[in-house]
Design a protein around this motif. Structure first.
Motif, PDB file in Angstrom:
ATOM      1  N   LEU A  47      27.321   1.542  13.769  1.00  0.00           N
ATOM      2  CA  LEU A  47      27.564   2.869  13.198  1.00  0.00           C
ATOM      3  C   LEU A  47      26.680   3.906  13.876  1.00  0.00           C
ATOM      4  O   LEU A  47      27.137   5.007  14.209  1.00  0.00           O
ATOM      5  N   PHE A  48      25.414   3.550  14.130  1.00  0.00           N
ATOM      6  CA  PHE A  48      24.510   4.473  14.808  1.00  0.00           C
ATOM      7  C   PHE A  48      24.931   4.683  16.258  1.00  0.00           C
ATOM      8  O   PHE A  48      24.764   5.776  16.800  1.00  0.00           O
ATOM      9  N   VAL A  49      25.472   3.643  16.897  1.00  0.00           N
ATOM     10  CA  VAL A  49      25.961   3.788  18.262  1.00  0.00           C
ATOM     11  C   VAL A  49      27.120   4.778  18.318  1.00  0.00           C
ATOM     12  O   VAL A  49      27.185   5.644  19.192  1.00  0.00           O
TER      13      VAL A  49
ATOM     14  N   ILE B 179      20.782  19.441  16.470  1.00  0.00           N
ATOM     15  CA  ILE B 179      19.514  18.891  16.932  1.00  0.00           C
ATOM     16  C   ILE B 179      19.697  18.407  18.366  1.00  0.00           C
ATOM     17  O   ILE B 179      20.525  17.534  18.619  1.00  0.00           O
ATOM     18  N   PRO B 180      18.986  18.994  19.334  1.00  0.00           N
ATOM     19  CA  PRO B 180      19.113  18.543  20.723  1.00  0.00           C
ATOM     20  C   PRO B 180      18.747  17.071  20.850  1.00  0.00           C
ATOM     21  O   PRO B 180      17.821  16.589  20.188  1.00  0.00           O
ATOM     22  N   LEU B 181      19.491  16.363  21.689  1.00  0.00           N
ATOM     23  CA  LEU B 181      19.220  14.944  21.854  1.00  0.00           C
ATOM     24  C   LEU B 181      17.811  14.708  22.407  1.00  0.00           C
ATOM     25  O   LEU B 181      17.160  13.716  22.076  1.00  0.00           O
TER      26      LEU B 181
ATOM     27  N   ALA C  94      19.441   2.271  19.159  1.00  0.00           N
ATOM     28  CA  ALA C  94      20.889   2.224  19.348  1.00  0.00           C
ATOM     29  C   ALA C  94      21.429   3.575  19.780  1.00  0.00           C
ATOM     30  O   ALA C  94      22.344   3.656  20.610  1.00  0.00           O
ATOM     31  N   VAL C  95      20.864   4.665  19.233  1.00  0.00           N
ATOM     32  CA  VAL C  95      21.295   6.010  19.619  1.00  0.00           C
ATOM     33  C   VAL C  95      20.784   6.363  21.010  1.00  0.00           C
ATOM     34  O   VAL C  95      21.535   6.849  21.862  1.00  0.00           O
ATOM     35  N   LEU C  96      19.515   6.111  21.254  1.00  0.00           N
ATOM     36  CA  LEU C  96      18.902   6.508  22.518  1.00  0.00           C
ATOM     37  C   LEU C  96      19.482   5.751  23.713  1.00  0.00           C
ATOM     38  O   LEU C  96      19.562   6.296  24.821  1.00  0.00           O
TER      39      LEU C  96
END
Length: 202
Positions: free
Chosen positions: A53-55, A67-69, A126-128
């Motif tokens: 889900l986070f991916v 929010i900038p990555l 997972a996001v990064l």
């Protein structure tokens, strides 16, 4: 091949499969083998769904709230670093989470699936590791497969938990957790520096 190995090691560090074994043993102490297998499968399934889900929506959510990555990468790196430092200098993952087990009636969901397997560090990672502006969907799929392969290792270790624990003991699990913490702290610093660079390049 080198990048795949690096990705696998990263997720191995943030998920910490070996450090989850003592938590699982504490959660299922006194239960029969069938119950333990059910808890293991359910915990890993829930963890996989949360991390996937986070991916999929993690970066979209950040964009939706402007929010900038790069800022998230810096914040995520700081959180990862703090998480890693607790693994190195603190009680360690197994000891702290076993304490929460003793005061809880939850089994597979808390604290096994969250926060032991799908830890805050794993969610941020997972996001990064699947940033849309850096990686194609194919690369993100490969990264996700590496993450799922680590969860496969988690499931295997949980199913063999009694034997693993007898082999390495509490001391062995603590040592491995601290080594993983050291690796994770290096990854965290890299994320912080990369986020700072990207932020000022905007």
């Amino acid at each position: 091949m080198h990048e795949l190995l690096a990705t696998f090691i990263f997720f191995f560090a943030v998920i910490d499969p070996i450090g989850t074994v003592p938590v699982f043993i504490a959660v299922t102490r006194g239960e029969d083998a069938a119950f333990k297998r059910k808890v293991a499968y359910k915990a890993v399934l829930v963890s996989a769904l949360v991390l996937l889900l986070f991916v999929v929506v993690g970066e979209l959510l950040l964009n939706a709230i402007s929010i900038p990555l790069a800022a998230f990468q810096i914040a995520g790196g700081i959180v990862l670093l703090l998480f890693a430092l607790t693994m190195i200098f603190g009680e360690g993952k197994p000891e702290s989470e076993i304490k929460s087990v003793r005061d809880s009636t939850e089994t597979a969901i808390f604290p096994l699936a969250i926060p032991s397997i799908a830890s805050p560090g794993a969610m941020l990672g997972a996001v990064l590791m699947t940033r849309n502006n850096e990686y194609t969907w194919v690369e993100q799929a490969i990264t996700s497969s590496m993450m799922l392969s680590v969860l496969g290792v988690v499931l295997l270790l949980l199913l063999l938990a009694r034997y693993v624990h007898n082999l390495i003991g509490d001391g062995g699990a603590s040592i491995i957790s601290r080594v993983m913490g050291l690796i994770l702290s290096s990854v965290a610093v890299t994320n912080i520096l990369g986020g700072i660079k990207d932020y000022f390049a905007l």
